[in-house]
Design a protein around this motif. Sequence first.
Motif, short mmCIF file in Angstrom:
data_model
loop_
_atom_site.label_atom_id
_atom_site.label_comp_id
_atom_site.label_asym_id
_atom_site.label_seq_id
_atom_site.Cartn_x
_atom_site.Cartn_y
_atom_site.Cartn_z
N UNK A 157 -19.08 12.84 8.57
CA UNK A 157 -17.65 12.52 8.53
C UNK A 157 -16.86 13.43 9.47
N UNK A 158 -17.19 14.71 9.52
CA UNK A 158 -16.50 15.64 10.42
C UNK A 158 -16.72 15.26 11.87
N UNK A 159 -17.93 14.83 12.18
CA UNK A 159 -18.21 14.39 13.55
C UNK A 159 -17.38 13.16 13.91
N UNK A 160 -17.18 12.26 12.95
CA UNK A 160 -16.34 11.08 13.20
C UNK A 160 -14.91 11.50 13.52
N UNK A 161 -14.42 12.53 12.85
CA UNK A 161 -13.07 13.01 13.13
C UNK A 161 -12.96 13.59 14.53
N UNK A 162 -14.04 14.18 15.01
CA UNK A 162 -14.03 14.80 16.33
C UNK A 162 -14.47 13.85 17.43
N UNK A 163 -14.67 12.57 17.11
CA UNK A 163 -15.21 11.62 18.08
C UNK A 163 -14.41 11.55 19.39
N UNK A 164 -13.06 11.55 19.37
CA UNK A 164 -12.34 11.47 20.65
C UNK A 164 -12.65 12.63 21.60
N UNK A 165 -12.97 13.78 21.04
CA UNK A 165 -13.29 14.94 21.89
C UNK A 165 -14.65 14.79 22.56
N UNK A 166 -15.52 13.97 21.94
CA UNK A 166 -16.89 13.85 22.46
C UNK A 166 -16.95 13.16 23.82
N UNK A 167 -15.92 12.39 24.13
CA UNK A 167 -15.92 11.71 25.43
C UNK A 167 -15.81 12.69 26.59
N UNK A 168 -15.41 13.92 26.29
CA UNK A 168 -15.26 14.92 27.34
C UNK A 168 -16.59 15.61 27.69
N UNK A 169 -17.63 15.31 26.92
CA UNK A 169 -18.92 15.94 27.20
C UNK A 169 -19.44 15.53 28.57
N UNK A 170 -19.94 16.48 29.30
CA UNK A 170 -20.51 16.18 30.62
C UNK A 170 -21.80 15.37 30.46
N UNK A 171 -22.01 14.38 31.32
CA UNK A 171 -23.22 13.54 31.20
C UNK A 171 -24.51 14.35 31.21
N UNK A 172 -24.55 15.44 31.95
CA UNK A 172 -25.80 16.20 32.02
C UNK A 172 -26.07 16.98 30.72
N UNK A 173 -25.03 17.18 29.91
CA UNK A 173 -25.20 17.91 28.66
C UNK A 173 -25.75 17.01 27.55
N UNK A 174 -25.43 15.72 27.63
CA UNK A 174 -25.79 14.80 26.55
C UNK A 174 -27.30 14.75 26.30
N UNK A 175 -28.13 14.58 27.31
CA UNK A 175 -29.57 14.55 27.03
C UNK A 175 -30.08 15.84 26.38
N UNK A 176 -29.52 16.97 26.80
CA UNK A 176 -29.94 18.24 26.21
C UNK A 176 -29.63 18.29 24.72
N UNK A 177 -28.41 17.84 24.36
CA UNK A 177 -28.03 17.82 22.95
C UNK A 177 -28.91 16.85 22.16
N UNK A 178 -29.15 15.67 22.74
CA UNK A 178 -29.93 14.66 22.04
C UNK A 178 -31.35 15.14 21.78
N UNK A 179 -31.99 15.72 22.79
CA UNK A 179 -33.36 16.16 22.62
C UNK A 179 -33.46 17.42 21.76
N UNK A 180 -32.42 18.25 21.79
CA UNK A 180 -32.39 19.38 20.87
C UNK A 180 -32.32 18.87 19.43
N UNK A 181 -31.47 17.84 19.21
CA UNK A 181 -31.38 17.24 17.88
C UNK A 181 -32.70 16.64 17.44
N UNK A 182 -33.37 15.92 18.36
CA UNK A 182 -34.68 15.35 18.04
C UNK A 182 -35.67 16.46 17.69
#
Length: 726
Positions: free
Chosen positions: A237-262
């Motif tokens: 739920x907290x992540x949903x509240x912060x969703x508008x801020x997530x669009x500012x993430x740099x494209x190169x950071x997204x895969x790193x976050x995703x694979x760290x989560x995996x």
Amino acid sequence: MHTVSSSGPARVGSRREAASERTRVRPDIQGLRALAVVVVVLDHLIGWPSGGFIGVDIFFVISGFLITGLLLREFEKTGRISFGDFYRRRIKRIIPASAAAILATLLGAFAVFGPSRFLETAQDGGAAALFGANWRFAADGTDYFRVGVPVSPLQHFWSLSVEEQFYFVWPAVMLLVLALVARHPSGGRSRARVGAGLMIGLISAASFAWALWETQSSPTQAYFSTFSRAWELGAGAALACAAPLCSRLAPRVRPLLAWLGMGLMLAALFLIDSSSAFPAPWALLPVLGAVLVILAGTGAEHHAFLLPLTNPVSGYLGNISYSLYLWHFPVVILGGAVFLNRAPLFYLGCAAAMLLLAVFSYHLIEDPVRRSTWLSGWKARAGGTTTADRRTARGAGFRRAAAATALTAVVCAVSIPHIPAHSRSIQLSNTPAVDVSEETAALQEQIRAALRSSDWPELDPTIDEAMNGQLAPADITACGGTGPITVSACTWGDPDATRRVVVVGDSIAISWTSALREAVGSTDGWAVTGLGTSGCTFTELLIRNPSARLLRACEGRKEQVVEAINDLRPDVVIIANTYEPRFPMGRDESLTTEEWKDSTASIVSRFSDSVGSVVFLSPPPLTTDIQKCYSKIAEPSFCAGQVRQRWRTFATAEQELAGELNGSFISPELWFCAEGWCPSFVGSTPVMRDLVHMTPSYQLEIAPALRSELLDRGILRSRQSSPENR
């Protein structure tokens, strides 16, 4: 398991709105659903990986994210949250598929289980239908005597209950906070998310703190508790509240976050097991992993960097994940009652059955109802999806269901001839046991007759009554609790006794106390004192137990027992503990035989100078669990089992320990088994109430043989020196 579809519309409206919602389908989230349900199924079916149950925690994060996002978008668009629309969507999404699964499970339970287990399952079904299953199972899990009871085929509904309880109040809480922030002079709808996020953070922090405390104080309650799980939904739920801020993430950071989560989720699958402190703090690992994966894909146009989750197979499994979750557990539990021996056919059959049932449920119930105008009112029927759209969707669903039907026919044609008969082939010689007492010989004759029987006799009590009855007579059971020991209330026999037997150990000692009371108490001059404690293994090491209350009391009870023995100075101390695996506190490995011998010898040394002799009395042989094998379709031989090697290994170790301590060892095998085979009844009496405890009726049946053994060994017949002379 998941409780909202990412493709579900925020409110039923025009085709344009529905199409817009469908474009927001998140392939990474569908893949997360697939991962979550697959690891849960593997855990329940084959017990691997050890942390497969974390799939539930991943589902909690997904649900918190999706539903909170839906509520936020509705408020930002309309300035309000429609409770009616929200709960109509919940009903359409949850009730039809879950009701079908519950009803089908109850029918299966009626066909397979005995009356009492079916009644238990029916009560579980009622709790599941009312979304109170988690509290029912939490209450059951705190009762020590239910540890051996088979798992309910509807136990997996606990997680759905947690979600629905959370979301029963969540829209109202969200609306209150959002409205207050929006009406504040410095607020507005744009700032409503900030206020909601702060509120969610506070709730989640409080829930996590509670989970930390409850996991330590009452782990079973914590596992099922809505209050101890709310922080996991709150993370999403907290992540949903912060969703508008997530669009500012740099494209190169997204895969790193995703694979760290995996990586975090995969690590959790193998680092976490049933002994881990769960849900706090160890659930942080899968929860943080799921949050990172969802965060990486929020505000992104594509998810090519996470192919393991975004491929078509994962997408389809994500679509049917709710139905697969609903059906997998009843298949495993009901299938286990039919296939007692876990051959490869059992696992393949269960996998095929649960997958096919999920396909049927999704395409014929779940998806059609969700897309329908049921409960949506006349406006939705007038302005919603067209008849042609619905026909197209139904046609695709029916085609998939037809393919599943054809596959089901093939699976049944192959599997049915291989379904095992519910009987065993038991070969016995005609050679009776030699060098045994008259009482044991009589028992052996009845045991052999029971093993050869092809029909259930008229039993008193019935097996169903025995399985749900008491561990021992009420006065003996009352002495096995966690309170202060009262020797006078727990002593039976000759009121003028000059000699005494003290029985110590765990619940096995309590069940033996009834037989010993009958055997020893009928001997002039002897009394029996029962000092066993259920769930408290009589060793120097403290052994883990699911009941925190019992665990806290165990050390104190053992101290009281040692003190009482030293005060009473009895002629005989009989020690009886279970041979099931025992795990010391702080360890994940069970005690070895040598460790067990050392730990037992250590506690015996604390009173050995105060007793005449020490006798080790083995528990009943470990064979087949009557609670799991007994059903309407089982013949008597199906519930007959062979003595397990573990029992023989520990019996040998106990015999060695008795020799080292100059004590005695008594094996009860011949009172339960013949030639290694052990029946579920002897004469007209059920033998076992679960895997490890004999029934109170059978405790009395074997008392004469036990008395004869004690006399033959000189344990009773030999007059010990009086206590004051030692």
